[in-house]
Design an enzyme around this catalytic site. Sequence first.
Site, mmCIF file in Angstrom:
data_model
loop_
_atom_site.group_PDB
_atom_site.id
_atom_site.type_symbol
_atom_site.label_atom_id
_atom_site.label_comp_id
_atom_site.label_asym_id
_atom_site.label_seq_id
_atom_site.Cartn_x
_atom_site.Cartn_y
_atom_site.Cartn_z
ATOM 1 N N LEU A 22 0.700 -1.095 -0.048
ATOM 2 C CA LEU A 22 -0.036 -0.315 0.605
ATOM 3 C C LEU A 22 0.272 1.169 0.174
ATOM 4 C CD1 LEU A 22 -2.703 -0.669 2.211
ATOM 5 C CD2 LEU A 22 -2.922 -0.379 -0.318
ATOM 6 N N ARG A 23 2.604 1.166 0.402
ATOM 7 C CA ARG A 23 3.112 2.393 0.316
ATOM 8 C C ARG A 23 2.628 3.655 1.398
ATOM 9 N NH1 ARG A 23 6.102 -1.086 -2.051
ATOM 10 N NH2 ARG A 23 5.754 -0.567 -4.449
ATOM 11 N N ASN A 47 6.712 -3.547 3.341
ATOM 12 C CA ASN A 47 8.723 -2.906 3.367
ATOM 13 C C ASN A 47 8.050 -1.364 3.140
ATOM 14 O OD1 ASN A 47 6.818 -3.499 1.230
ATOM 15 N ND2 ASN A 47 8.153 -3.394 -0.249
ATOM 16 N N HIS A 142 9.159 -14.013 0.975
ATOM 17 C CA HIS A 142 9.907 -14.014 0.223
ATOM 18 C C HIS A 142 10.570 -14.700 -0.586
ATOM 19 C CE1 HIS A 142 10.670 -11.165 -4.630
ATOM 20 N NE2 HIS A 142 11.536 -11.745 -3.872
ATOM 21 N N HIS A 180 4.076 -15.001 -3.000
ATOM 22 C CA HIS A 180 4.329 -15.157 -4.702
ATOM 23 C C HIS A 180 4.925 -15.734 -5.521
ATOM 24 C CE1 HIS A 180 7.764 -12.954 -3.523
ATOM 25 N NE2 HIS A 180 7.712 -12.210 -3.426
ATOM 26 N N LEU A 225 9.005 -9.180 -9.369
ATOM 27 C CA LEU A 225 10.209 -10.372 -8.639
ATOM 28 C C LEU A 225 8.990 -10.936 -7.811
ATOM 29 C CD1 LEU A 225 13.068 -8.571 -7.970
ATOM 30 C CD2 LEU A 225 13.392 -10.137 -9.597
ATOM 31 N N HIS A 257 4.456 1.800 -8.606
ATOM 32 C CA HIS A 257 5.641 1.973 -8.258
ATOM 33 C C HIS A 257 5.709 3.515 -9.083
ATOM 34 C CE1 HIS A 257 8.488 -0.571 -6.382
ATOM 35 N NE2 HIS A 257 8.102 -1.080 -6.931
ATOM 36 N N ALA A 269 11.369 -2.958 -9.553
ATOM 37 C CA ALA A 269 10.342 -4.239 -9.995
ATOM 38 C C ALA A 269 9.113 -4.242 -9.149
ATOM 39 C CB ALA A 269 10.804 -5.924 -9.228
HETATM 40 N N1 LIG Z 1 7.311 -7.678 -6.275
HETATM 41 C C1 LIG Z 1 7.845 -6.666 -7.015
HETATM 42 O O1 LIG Z 1 8.186 -6.642 -7.661
HETATM 43 N N2 LIG Z 1 7.907 -5.958 -6.410
HETATM 44 C C2 LIG Z 1 7.488 -5.213 -4.197
HETATM 45 C C3 LIG Z 1 8.435 -6.172 -3.259
HETATM 46 C C4 LIG Z 1 8.027 -7.605 -3.605
HETATM 47 O O2 LIG Z 1 7.060 -7.931 -3.170
HETATM 48 O O3 LIG Z 1 9.276 -8.349 -3.438
HETATM 49 C C5 LIG Z 1 8.016 -3.906 -4.463
HETATM 50 O O4 LIG Z 1 7.652 -3.627 -3.009
HETATM 51 O O5 LIG Z 1 7.729 -2.825 -4.965
HETATM 52 ZN ZN LIG Z 2 5.195 -7.920 -3.048
HETATM 53 ZN ZN LIG Z 3 8.251 -10.298 -2.616
#
Ligand SMILES: NC(=O)N[C@@H](CC(=O)O)C(=O)O
Ligand SMILES: [Zn+2]
Ligand SMILES: [Zn+2]
Length: 349
Positions: A22-23, A47, A142, A180, A225, A257, A269
């Site tokens: 959600l940032r 994160n 992860h 994932h 990723l 992003h 990513a």
């Molecule tokens: N999945 C992604 O490619 N990016 C995720 C980080 C993550 O889930 O690995 C992110 O926070 O941008």
């Molecule tokens: Zn993620």
């Molecule tokens: Zn991840």
Amino acid sequence: MSDFEIPHSITITRPDDWHLHLRDGATMANVLPDTARQFGRAIVMPNLKPPVTTVAQAAAYRERILAALPQGLDFEPLMTLYLTDNTSPDEIIRAADSGFVHAVKLYPAGATTNSDAGVTDLAKCYKVLETMQEVGMPFLVHGEVTDQDIDLFDREAVFIERVMRPLRKDLPALNIVFEHITTKDAAQYVAEAEGPIAATITAHHLLYNRNEIFKGGIRPHYYCLPVLKREEHRLALVTAATSGDERFFLGTDSAPHAQGAKEAACGCAGCYTALHAMELYTEAFARAGALDKLEAFASLNGPAFYGLEPNKGTITLKREQWTLPADLPFGDSKLIPLNAGETINWKMV
Ligand SMILES: NC(=O)N[C@@H](CC(=O)O)C(=O)O
Ligand SMILES: [Zn+2]
Ligand SMILES: [Zn+2]
């Protein structure tokens, strides 16, 4: 399933998103309504910069999310802690007592976006992991090794051998979510493993293989990723998701992003799918002739793993074409959703 056999609409118990970014701040306010319209709850990834490492930080982040939620949208953020080399067992006890922290997340240091503060060596965290096992706190992983000598496309499969198997041997009662998953190796490992392990699967990994990143030129909005894999892996993920096996459930990994951070010499990513996540999953299940399995995957298996009740209420998706916007507001920048400007086949009512 031939076209005329596909129903014109499908109604299922309101789903949840068990893996979401959600940032924070203005960008969170932009993306949160997309998720809250579709999902009753979401496991919110920690994160941020700096990461959410304590229960106090998770409480404050949760308040910011609830404050940004538009009136009339009913949505519950399920918070997580970001595991570091220095996380203490006491923090895990506090998390378990909090009632709002539902999991702890492993980012191997250097594996993905904002993972610099992540774990350098899981051996440093064994006391904490033992505490998690004791109190029943789920461990979200992860699952990629970060060794630069390992081919990028093999990092998930190697993680199973080097990290997952030893971890589960040492802590067989720890509740683990392999987040994932992107390979047939991971799907098979989870399906066959003994004990409490599950996996989330994204919509984009069900719909696309790695060709999508390179169609007619490099397409950064398909870069995430773990990276998209070969077709044989996509097919294995579809089989797992549509199997009805309660170990597999929905996690969008919607990861917004700013446009400039994706369309760059070294782009970030992450795929933004929160806007149309259920439409994408419905498309994937319809193509597999498995719409009858969508509800278990999207709405029932996740709550069962986390020891929660399914949501009350339902959502309906209609077979109706619509075109996604080219971009969305994102703070003082723009956000390009996956499938920007494309027409898709399902629409949430
Ligand atoms: N999945 C992604 O490619 N990016 C995720 C980080 C993550 O889930 O690995 C992110 O926070 O941008
Ligand atoms: Zn993620
Ligand atoms: Zn991840």
